[in-house]
Write an enzyme that holds these catalytic residues in place. Structure first.
Site, PDB file in Angstrom:
ATOM      1  N   GLU A  54      20.128  -6.497 -16.500  1.00 39.59           N
ATOM      2  CA  GLU A  54      19.559  -5.502 -17.426  1.00 39.59           C
ATOM      3  C   GLU A  54      19.715  -4.081 -16.886  1.00 39.59           C
ATOM      4  OE1 GLU A  54      15.661  -4.147 -17.480  1.00 39.59           O
ATOM      5  OE2 GLU A  54      14.851  -5.782 -16.266  1.00 39.59           O
ATOM      6  N   LYS A 188       4.637  -9.082 -13.120  1.00 44.58           N
ATOM      7  CA  LYS A 188       3.979  -8.080 -12.288  1.00 44.58           C
ATOM      8  C   LYS A 188       2.463  -8.220 -12.348  1.00 44.58           C
ATOM      9  CE  LYS A 188       5.953  -4.878 -14.693  1.00 44.58           C
ATOM     10  NZ  LYS A 188       7.105  -5.333 -15.432  1.00 44.58           N
TER      11      LYS A 188
HETATM   12  N1  PSU Z   1       9.578  -4.767 -14.354  1.00 48.05           N
HETATM   13  C1  PSU Z   1       9.976  -3.921 -13.383  1.00 48.05           C
HETATM   14  N2  PSU Z   1      10.743  -2.876 -13.699  1.00 48.05           N
HETATM   15  C2  PSU Z   1      11.132  -2.638 -14.979  1.00 48.05           C
HETATM   16  C3  PSU Z   1      10.726  -3.551 -16.006  1.00 48.05           C
HETATM   17  C4  PSU Z   1       9.946  -4.596 -15.642  1.00 48.05           C
HETATM   18  O1  PSU Z   1       9.633  -4.085 -12.220  1.00 48.05           O
HETATM   19  O2  PSU Z   1      11.828  -1.659 -15.205  1.00 48.05           O
HETATM   20  C5  PSU Z   1      11.202  -3.327 -17.399  1.00 48.05           C
HETATM   21  C6  PSU Z   1      12.036  -4.521 -17.881  1.00 48.05           C
HETATM   22  O3  PSU Z   1      13.192  -4.018 -18.522  1.00 48.05           O
HETATM   23  C7  PSU Z   1      11.134  -5.202 -18.883  1.00 48.05           C
HETATM   24  C8  PSU Z   1      10.373  -4.031 -19.431  1.00 48.05           C
HETATM   25  O4  PSU Z   1      11.838  -5.900 -19.879  1.00 48.05           O
HETATM   26  O5  PSU Z   1      10.110  -3.230 -18.300  1.00 48.05           O
HETATM   27  C9  PSU Z   1       9.091  -4.427 -20.140  1.00 48.05           C
HETATM   28  O6  PSU Z   1       8.539  -3.303 -20.724  1.00 48.05           O
HETATM   29  P1  PSU Z   1       7.298  -3.449 -21.739  1.00 48.05           P
HETATM   30  O7  PSU Z   1       6.153  -3.870 -20.865  1.00 48.05           O
HETATM   31  O8  PSU Z   1       7.140  -2.091 -22.343  1.00 48.05           O
HETATM   32  O9  PSU Z   1       7.689  -4.499 -22.723  1.00 48.05           O
END
Ligand code: PSU
Ligand code: MN
Length: 335
Positions: A54, A188
Site C-alpha cells: 500500500e 494498532k
Molecule cells: N497503520 C499505520 N500506518 C498507516 C495506516 C495504518 O501504522 O498509515 C493507514 C493504512 O493505510 C490503513 C489506514 O488502511 O491507515 C486506515 O485509516 P482509517 O483508520 O482512516 O480507515
C-alpha cells in the site's frame, strides 16, 4: 473473479487462445485507469508470486525521508524473499500497480496527497488527483489485478469510542467483501481491538495469528489481551489457509496477523501512555474521520521520541519477509 485474475489463471494453461488474451490483458492493464509496471506485468503473465504493497503508509503514515527509505527497503525485502513487489498508488488520476523509484519519491515527498479508500477512488480518478491507497483501496486494486497477497504494517479498525462516533475503518468492510489476504501486525493499540475483532467476525473475515502464539498482536506490541480465532504456524500453513479461502469462492479476505519481532516491540506502557495523551489531544483539537489515524501516528511518534516510528518500520519489514514467503508458498500450491 476479476478479469485479470481469470486471465492470469488461464494464460499458462490454454494454448490456443493465448495471443488474443495477452492483448486483451495488456489493453486492460494499460487503459486510462490502470498502469501496470513491466516487472509486475511479466510476473502476472508468468504466474510468478507477487506481493501488493500500500502507499498510505508512505503518504500519510510516516514522515519524509523515513517513508521513502521504508518503501524502498520493503520492496527489496519482498524481492529477496522470492516475490515481485507491486506498490500501489495513484498518480494524476491513474492507478499504478508497481512504482518506479521516481514515482515512489513523488508519493513520499508531495504534500496534500489524498488518502484513498474505496469511497475516494472514483473522485480521485475523475479529478486526476494523486494519492496513497489505504488497505481498503489497495485490496480493491490488488484484486482487480489478480494479486491475492498484500503486505502492510497495520490495518484500520474500530476506533476507541467507535460505538459513539461510528468511526469504523473501511478496511474492515473491505476484508469482508474482497478476496485478498492481508499480512499485517494486527491492529494498532490506538484502536479498540476487541470491537475490531467482533466487527471482523460479523464481516466473515478469517483472522489468523501467525507463529507460535494464538494471541492477536497489537501492532507495536506482541500482546493485545485478545486471542485470534485461528492460528497458522508458518508460511506454508498461511498459504494453505489462503488457498482454501480462494477455492471456496467466499469472496471475503483473510487477515494474517504477524507479531512484531521481539527485539523491535516498543515497550507497551510507554506507547500506551503516549496513546492516551495523543487521544485527548485529538479530542481537544476536534480531529476526526480520515485525519485521525495519521494524527495519532504522528503524535505517538513525537511523544515516544521516534520509538514508535522505529518499531513501525521494523514490523513492516518483518511482514514483508513473511508475506513474500507466503506468496511463494501460495504460488506453489496453485500450480
Ligand atoms: N497503520 C499505520 N500506518 C498507516 C495506516 C495504518 O501504522 O498509515 C493507514 C493504512 O493505510 C490503513 C489506514 O488502511 O491507515 C486506515 O485509516 P482509517 O483508520 O482512516 O480507515
Ligand atoms: Mn475512519
Amino acid at each position: 473473479h476479476s478479469m485479470i485474475g481469470n486471465l492470469a489463471c488461464t494464460l499458462g494453461r490454454q494454448t490456443g487462445a493465448v495471443a488474443p488474451r495477452i492483448i486483451q490483458m495488456r489493453r486492460f492493464l494499460h487503459g486510462t485507469h490502470f498502469r501496470v509496471s513491466s516487472s509486475v506485468e511479466e510476473a502476472l503473465t508468468d504466474g510468478r508470486p507477487i506481493v501488493a504493497l500500500e502507499s498510505t503508509i508512505i503518504t500519510h503514515g510516516m514522515p519524509y525521508p523515513q517513508n521513502l527509505s521504508m518503501a524502498r527497503e520493503v520492496e527489496e525485502i519482498v524481492r529477496t524473499n522470492g516475490s515481485v513487489p507491486a506498490t500501489v498508488g495513484i498518480l494524476n488520476g491513474r492507478i499504478h500497480i508497481g512504482l518506479n523509484d521516481e514515482e515512489l519519491q513523488f508519493l513520499a515527498k508531495s504534500k496534500n496527497l489524498v488518502k484513498v479508500s474505496r469511497r475516494d477512488l472514483p473522485y480521485v480518478l475523475s479529478q486526476g488527483l494523486s494519492g496513497g491507497t489505504t488497505v481498503s483501496g489497495t485490496m480493491i486494486v490488488a484484486h482487480k489485478a489478480g494479486i491475492p497477497v498484500f503486505v502492510t504494517g497495520g490495518i484500520g479498525g474500530v476506533h476507541r469510542e467507535g460505538e459513539k462516533t461510528m468511526d469504523v475503518s473501511a478496511d474492515l468492510t473491505e476484508l469482508g467483501r474482497t478476496a485478498v489476504a492481508v499480512i499485517s501486525a494486527g491492529v494498532k493499540s490506538i484502536l479498540d481491538i476487541g470491537r475490531t475483532l467482533e466487527y471482523l467476525e460479523t464481516q466473515g473475515v478469517c483472522v489468523a495469528a501467525f507463529g507460535d502464539s494464538r494471541e492477536f498482536p497489537a501492532f507495536f506490541s506482541r500482546q493485545s489481551g485478545f486471542q485470534a480465532p485461528c492460528q497458522v504456524q508458518n508460511e506454508e500453513e498461511a498459504a494453505k489457509l489462503i488457498a482454501s479461502t480462494l477455492a471456496l469462492g467466499l469472496g471475503s479476505g483473510v487477515l494474517i496477523a504477524v507479531p512484531c519481532p521481539k527485539e523491535d516491540a516498543a515497550s507497551g506502557q510507554i506507547i500506551e501512555d503516549a496513546i492516551q495523551e495523543a487521544l485527548s489531544n485529538a479530542r481537544s483539537k476536534g480531529i476526526t474521520g480520515k485525519e485521525l489515524t495519521p494524527f495519532m501516528l504522528q503524535k505517538v511518534n513525537e511523544l515516544t521520541s521516534g520509538k514508535s516510528l522505529g518499531s513501525n518500520i521494523a514490523l513492516i519489514q518483518n511482514n514483508a519477509r513473511v508475506g513474500s514467503r507466503i506468496a511463494v508458498a501460495l504460488s506453489k500450491i496453485q500450480t
